[in-house]
Write an enzyme that holds these catalytic residues in place. Structure first.
Site, PDB file in Angstrom:
ATOM      1  N   HIS A   1      -5.269  -3.495  -2.735  1.00 17.89           N
ATOM      2  CA  HIS A   1      -4.569  -2.666  -4.113  1.00 17.89           C
ATOM      3  C   HIS A   1      -4.418  -2.979  -4.952  1.00 17.89           C
ATOM      4  CE1 HIS A   1      -3.996   1.050  -1.043  1.00 17.89           C
ATOM      5  NE2 HIS A   1      -4.159  -0.080  -0.517  1.00 17.89           N
TER       6      HIS A   1
ATOM      7  N   SER B   1       0.756  -0.721  -0.100  1.00 22.13           N
ATOM      8  CA  SER B   1      -0.309  -0.042  -0.085  1.00 22.13           C
ATOM      9  C   SER B   1       0.843   0.747   0.238  1.00 22.13           C
ATOM     10  CB  SER B   1      -0.770  -0.194   1.378  1.00 22.13           C
ATOM     11  OG  SER B   1      -0.047   0.079   2.505  1.00 22.13           O
TER      12      SER B   1
ATOM     13  N   LYS C   1     -11.684   0.562  -1.991  1.00 21.37           N
ATOM     14  CA  LYS C   1     -10.790   1.348  -3.166  1.00 21.37           C
ATOM     15  C   LYS C   1     -11.522   1.154  -4.485  1.00 21.37           C
ATOM     16  CE  LYS C   1      -7.991   1.128   0.811  1.00 21.37           C
ATOM     17  NZ  LYS C   1      -6.810  -0.042   2.185  1.00 21.37           N
TER      18      LYS C   1
HETATM   19  C1  LIG Z   1      -6.889  -0.199   3.235  1.00 22.86           C
HETATM   20  C2  LIG Z   1      -6.323  -1.395   3.295  1.00 22.86           C
HETATM   21  C3  LIG Z   1      -7.151  -2.982   4.439  1.00 22.86           C
HETATM   22  C4  LIG Z   1      -8.278  -2.087   4.916  1.00 22.86           C
HETATM   23  O1  LIG Z   1      -9.423  -2.278   4.909  1.00 22.86           O
HETATM   24  P1  LIG Z   1     -10.734  -1.625   4.862  1.00 22.86           P
HETATM   25  O2  LIG Z   1     -11.538  -1.856   4.663  1.00 22.86           O
HETATM   26  O3  LIG Z   1     -10.050   0.410   4.812  1.00 22.86           O
HETATM   27  O4  LIG Z   1     -10.557  -1.493   6.138  1.00 22.86           O
HETATM   28  C5  LIG Z   1      -6.490  -3.686   4.370  1.00 22.86           C
HETATM   29  N1  LIG Z   1      -5.273  -3.856   3.805  1.00 22.86           N
HETATM   30  C6  LIG Z   1      -4.775  -3.175   3.136  1.00 22.86           C
HETATM   31  C7  LIG Z   1      -3.298  -3.731   2.624  1.00 22.86           C
HETATM   32  C8  LIG Z   1      -5.195  -1.689   3.138  1.00 22.86           C
HETATM   33  O5  LIG Z   1      -4.348  -0.832   2.447  1.00 22.86           O
END
Ligand SMILES: *Cc1c(COP(=O)(O)O)cnc(C)c1O
Length: 359
Positions: free
Chosen positions: A182, A154, A213
């Site tokens: 992602h 990320s 996302k």
């Molecule tokens: C954003 C993210 C999460 C958490 O997801 P949310 O739905 O925002 O709680 C978990 N793992 C990774 C790699 C992320 O980037």
């Protein structure tokens, strides 16, 4: 923020070009997704009113689970209220005292916290270092092993060595979870993610994908074998002991999923954007990391310098965040640019000219 998430956003009445969002396909503010959310509210109300196992498991939740299982070619999928909760529930359920969790040092915070919560042993290998990972797998005699990695990291934007992870997990009888937060919607044909983009694999990993996302809504999915999902329904505390997601959101996610599947043209445009940005930076001798995804970090090192650059860009109506420790390792503060398929190539050039000016 005083406007909807988009490539152009408002803070008070001032407009900014936004390079901070994970809304990679522009679905968060898409007219069809908004319409679906409104229709979902009209039919199912604002909230679910209960947890899944009591009376909060409604038709849209169920339909979304079926659609996601089909999308990830898995037996079954289970809907969680967020990615953080999915990782906590999944990992805490599969590992216990005496098991061993092995993970990449740059994994998301939720995976690290999940490991702590489970009370399992924890080993972390250097980022993407398959040699060190294999050593850990060889040396350790734990009766259950669980390997976990982000599929796309990320804060660095690079992709995990998925083929190696899958074959090492198989060779050393370890379960494997890949976090597609992602990758889902961004990589691979129909946006199936980094796991499918890696080609033919020796085994099927467990997939965790967030819906907040690229999908533009909220929630998360764990996709895997039927017995795993059934076990999670019974045992995952972040599934059982929380109010289920508003059904209207699940309804909107179904519409967003259809848009995401059919967005290969948007993904092609996103690739053009990334290439344009990388070429522009090469032309002004700015070194970027080895990322081919819409996450493009520019490492500057010192916190104060990263903040200063972000402020200077802000003065020029460019929104980007200075990401600093503990989110990233010491001395690797960075500007983390993220791109959306709704950005134009001209906007990438405007960004590039402004980066040149502030540097
Ligand atoms: C954003 C993210 C999460 C958490 O997801 P949310 O739905 O925002 O709680 C978990 N793992 C990774 C790699 C992320 O980037």
């Amino acid at each position: 923020m005083h406007s909807a998430q988009d490539v152009r956003v408002k803070i008070k009445s001032r407009e900014f070009l936004n390079f901070t969002s994970n809304d990679y396909l522009g679905l968060a503010n898409h007219p069809k997704v908004k319409e679906a959310l409104i229709a979902g509210v009209k039919k199912y109300g604002a909230g679910s009113g209960a947890s899944h196992l009591i009376s909060g498991h409604q038709t849209p939740h169920h339909e979304l689970e079926l659609a996601m299982a089909d999308f990830f070619k898995a037996d079954k999928a289970l809907l969680f209220s967020s990615g953080f909760m999915a990782n906590l529930g999944l990992i805490d359920t599969l590992a216990e005292r005496g098991s061993l969790i092995i993970q990449d040092k740059l994994n998301h915070a939720s995976i690290l916290d999940a490991a702590r919560l489970s009370r399992a042993g924890l080993k972390r290998y250097r980022h993407n270092d398959m040699g060190e990972l294999e050593n850990l797998l060889v040396k350790n005699k734990a009766k259950e092993k669980l390997l976990v990695s982000d599929s796309v990291f990320s804060m660095d934007g690079d992709v995990a060595k998925i083929k190696s992870l899958v074959s090492l997990a198989k060779q050393y009888s370890s379960a494997l979870i890949l976090d597609e937060a992602h990758g889902f919607g961004v990589l691979g044909e129909n946006g199936r993610g980094a796991v499918f983009a890696a080609g033919k694999l020796e085994d099927k990993p467990i997939i965790m994908a967030t819906l907040g996302k690229a999908l533009g809504t909220y929630g998360a999915i764990v996709a895997g074998p039927a017995d795993l999902v059934e076990y999670l329904v019974q045992k995952a505390r972040t599934y059982t002991y929380t109010t289920s997601l508003p059904p209207a959101l699940a309804h909107a996610s179904l519409t967003a999923l259809e848009l995401l599947k059919n967005a290969d043209d948007k993904r092609a445009h996103l690739l053009n954007i990334i290439q344009r940005f990388k070429a522009n930076m090469r032309n002004i001798n700015v070194r970027l990391m080895d990322s081919k995804t819409p996450i493009q970090p520019l490492i500057v090192g010192r916190n104060s310098l990263a903040i200063k650059l972000a402020e200077k860009l802000y003065e020029r109506n460019i929104l980007v965040q200075a990401i600093r420790p503990p989110t990233v390792p010491e001395n690797s503060a960075r500007l983390r640019f993220t791109f959306s398929a709704n950005h134009t190539l001209d906007e990438i050039d405007v960004l590039s000219q402004n980066i040149k000016a502030v540097l």
